[in-house]
Design an enzyme around this catalytic site. Structure first.
Site, PDB file in Angstrom:
ATOM      1  N   GLY A  92     -26.597   1.644   4.647  1.00  0.00           N
ATOM      2  CA  GLY A  92     -25.181   0.724   4.973  1.00  0.00           C
ATOM      3  C   GLY A  92     -23.772   1.401   5.102  1.00  0.00           C
TER       4      GLY A  92
ATOM      5  N   LYS B 202       0.327  -1.255   0.236  1.00  0.00           N
ATOM      6  CA  LYS B 202       0.194  -0.202  -0.512  1.00  0.00           C
ATOM      7  C   LYS B 202       0.795   1.217   0.090  1.00  0.00           C
ATOM      8  CE  LYS B 202      -3.503   0.113   2.267  1.00  0.00           C
ATOM      9  NZ  LYS B 202      -4.717   0.252   3.796  1.00  0.00           N
TER      10      LYS B 202
ATOM     11  N   CYS C  33     -19.232   3.349   8.354  1.00  0.00           N
ATOM     12  CA  CYS C  33     -19.446   3.318   9.877  1.00  0.00           C
ATOM     13  C   CYS C  33     -20.608   3.743   9.978  1.00  0.00           C
ATOM     14  CB  CYS C  33     -19.184   4.921   9.278  1.00  0.00           C
ATOM     15  SG  CYS C  33     -17.865   5.085   9.130  1.00  0.00           S
TER      16      CYS C  33
ATOM     17  N   LYS D  66     -21.513  -0.484  11.563  1.00  0.00           N
ATOM     18  CA  LYS D  66     -20.719  -0.468  12.777  1.00  0.00           C
ATOM     19  C   LYS D  66     -20.868  -0.090  13.976  1.00  0.00           C
ATOM     20  CE  LYS D  66     -16.707   1.778  11.929  1.00  0.00           C
ATOM     21  NZ  LYS D  66     -16.220   1.852  12.714  1.00  0.00           N
TER      22      LYS D  66
ATOM     23  N   LEU E 295     -34.707  12.137   5.500  1.00  0.00           N
ATOM     24  CA  LEU E 295     -35.879  11.436   6.293  1.00  0.00           C
ATOM     25  C   LEU E 295     -36.335  11.379   3.873  1.00  0.00           C
ATOM     26  CD1 LEU E 295     -37.605  14.234   7.640  1.00  0.00           C
ATOM     27  CD2 LEU E 295     -37.017  11.994   8.415  1.00  0.00           C
TER      28      LEU E 295
ATOM     29  N   ARG F   5     -18.135  12.725   4.982  1.00  0.00           N
ATOM     30  CA  ARG F   5     -18.848  11.847   4.612  1.00  0.00           C
ATOM     31  C   ARG F   5     -17.875  11.280   2.948  1.00  0.00           C
ATOM     32  NH1 ARG F   5     -22.389  16.972   2.469  1.00  0.00           N
ATOM     33  NH2 ARG F   5     -20.677  17.355   2.507  1.00  0.00           N
TER      34      ARG F   5
ATOM     35  N   GLU G  51     -13.112  12.296  13.476  1.00  0.00           N
ATOM     36  CA  GLU G  51     -13.890  12.261  12.041  1.00  0.00           C
ATOM     37  C   GLU G  51     -14.996  12.855  11.341  1.00  0.00           C
ATOM     38  OE1 GLU G  51     -14.519  10.500   9.851  1.00  0.00           O
ATOM     39  OE2 GLU G  51     -14.630   8.937  10.592  1.00  0.00           O
ATOM     40  N   PHE G  52     -14.854  13.709  10.656  1.00  0.00           N
ATOM     41  CA  PHE G  52     -17.346  13.174  10.347  1.00  0.00           C
ATOM     42  C   PHE G  52     -17.106  13.340   9.038  1.00  0.00           C
ATOM     43  CE2 PHE G  52     -17.026  16.060  13.796  1.00  0.00           C
ATOM     44  CZ  PHE G  52     -17.396  15.002  14.855  1.00  0.00           C
TER      45      PHE G  52
END
Length: 487
Positions: free
Chosen positions: A280, A47, A283, A286, A273, A174, A171-172
């Site tokens: 799924g 990696k 994050c 889990k 909404l 997306r 962390e936030f």
């Protein structure tokens, strides 16, 4: 001149990022974009070699360009050596994974523990270790003790200068917007125990602070809880509207209008909404399960009992897509009077499985599965509702042709027996049923007449409520959607 000196001091901080998966690679490239020298560490040599060539092992819009830009400039490097990062960096961000333990719901913290232990043994200067990984509450306090113990043991064994402190900075991100969320976050939360630690993090995030990004200083426990609380709340909103979609499927009504109406209430809001096949990814599922496990350890089982029901609602949406497939195909094959029961009790008396009649209807039917990732603009298929539905249909006897703009390769590693095709056209040709389960733009903009010329039977299930049913019905399609009664 003063501002120039302050800027030089900030950029002179050297940053390491431990773990170069989705979180770590994104954070490393974005820190380089902010002007820092960055050294990414991973124990996977292959990696590290790939990243050093500017190659990412996953898809994230905008990130490949940043990676190549800063690898070429020399500002971003990668290594497998803790000794190198320990002697070089001032701030060490930990971005390793915290997956669900096999056969359990609790988080596996081995990688976080290993990262802190290895850093503690190799740091030879004053430094700050900053956790970004999502962890159960109480982890940071435990890691602080682990750091102190390991440093003491290492110093007793030889010369190991420097004072090392721990902080937590959740962390936030997306998926699909991770670069934007890192460079222009909507808030910054730091769990610190000293003004010195906060000061270093303020230097790291000086650009965001100059743009008036909210800064929240707090303790370790609150910083840990913020991330899981945010995920639990988002999952609650999604599960809430999906619970009501079960009602509208039974009695009629328009789930979209219902969501719009309650979303106008500022106390509720319209975001998240959208009734559909559910959530799924790596994050939300889990983290919710890990939160339940941790709360149970604390003796507070009743406090988050509602989370178990949310998980159940989410999984029932997947069953509902399979049931809708049976209903739509039955209608197509046998007319509106057909009423095969789509589900029966499982062999062990628990749960349910497609009934023999449902399996007979699905057997040999070609299903065009549009999307296998859990969301668009990502190649992530972890706990993907779309991929799960595709596998359930295949298991029940359907001939599944799955197409996703980015996710086919990852999906094939998890479920190699499914049929994967490399274009929308190939998925649609000869299909008896089209099921849309990921909101890629390519699917949102499909022309019903074009699709109608390719399929054998004009049947469509919109699992994300993104298509106009009237437009497709005018083109001769029988349509069904989650949250809507199938007539």
């Amino acid at each position: 001149m003063t501002r120039q000196r302050e800027r030089a001091s900030i950029v002179s901080l050297r940053i390491s990022v431990i773990g170069t998966g989705y979180l770590g690679a994104t954070h490393a490239a974005c820190m380089a974009e902010l002007g820092f020298e960055v050294l990414g560490l991973d124990i996977d040599a292959a990696k590290v070699e790939a990243l050093s060539r500017g190659e990412l092992p996953f898809f994230e819009p905008g990130l490949p360009e940043l990676l190549i830009k800063h690898v070429d400039s020399g500002r971003l490097r990668f290594t497998t050596s803790y000794e190198e990062v320990g002697a070089w960096a001032d701030v060490h961000f930990i971005g390793v994974g915290t997956p669900q333990k096999p056969g359990e719901t609790a988080a596996d913290l081995r990688f976080v523990d290993a990262a802190v232990t290895s850093l503690a043994r190799h740091i030879t200067r004053d430094a700050l270790i900053v956790g970004k990984s999502t962890v159960p509450v109480g982890t940071a306090a435990r890691l602080k003790d682990l750091l102190a113990t390991t440093r003491t043991e290492a110093q007793a064994a030889g010369q190991l200068p420097g004072e090392v402190e721990l902080a937590w900075n959740p962390e936030f991100l997306r998926e699909g917007y991770a670069v934007q969320d890192t460079l222009s976050p909507d808030r910054l939360v730091v769990g610190v125990e000293s003004d010195h630690a906060e000061g270093l993090l303020r230097q790291v995030y000086a650009k965001s602070l100059a743009e008036d990004t909210p800064w929240i200083r707090t303790d370790f426990a609150t910083a840990e809880l913020v991330k899981v609380a945010a995920n639990a709340f988002l999952a609650t909103k999604i599960s809430f509207i999906n619970a009501f979609s079960e009602i509208t499927e039974q009695v009629g009504g328009d789930i979209g209008t219902l969501a719009d109406a309650i979303g106008h209430d500022p106390r509720i809001g319209r975001k998240f909404l959208n009734a559909g096949v559910g959530f799924g990814g790596g994050c939300l599922p889990k983290d919710i399960r890990a939160l339940q496990a941790r709360v149970s350890e604390l003796g507070l089982d009743r406090t988050t009992r509602f989370l178990a029901e949310m998980d159940d609602i989410n999984l029932r949406r997947r069953d509902r897509v399979v049931d809708l497939a049976v209903q739509v195909l039955s209608h197509s094959l046998h007319g509106p009077s057909s009423a095969a029961s789509p589900r029966t009790a499982g062999a062990d008396g628990a749960g349910s499985v497609p009934s023999p009649a449902a399996v007979e209807i699905l057997h040999g039917a070609k299903v065009a599965m549009l999307g296998v990732t859990f969301k668009p603009n990502s190649d992530d298929v972890r706990d993907s509702p779309a991929l799960d539905v595709a596998n359930r249909l295949y298991t029940a006897g359907a001939d599944v042709a799955a197409y996703d703009p980015q996710g086919n390769a990852n999906a094939a590693q998890r479920f190699p027996r499914l049929g994967y095709v490399d274009s929308l056209e190939k998925a649609l040709v000869g299909a008896d049923l089209v099921i849309l389960l990921t909101e890629w733009d390519e699917f949102k903009t499909m022309d019903p007449d074009y699709v109608g010329r390719l399929v054998d039977r004009k049947n469509l299930i919109d699992g994300r409520n993104i298509l106009d049913p009237q437009t497709w019905q005018d083109a001769g399609f029988t349509t069904a959607a989650l949250g809507h009664r199938f007539r």
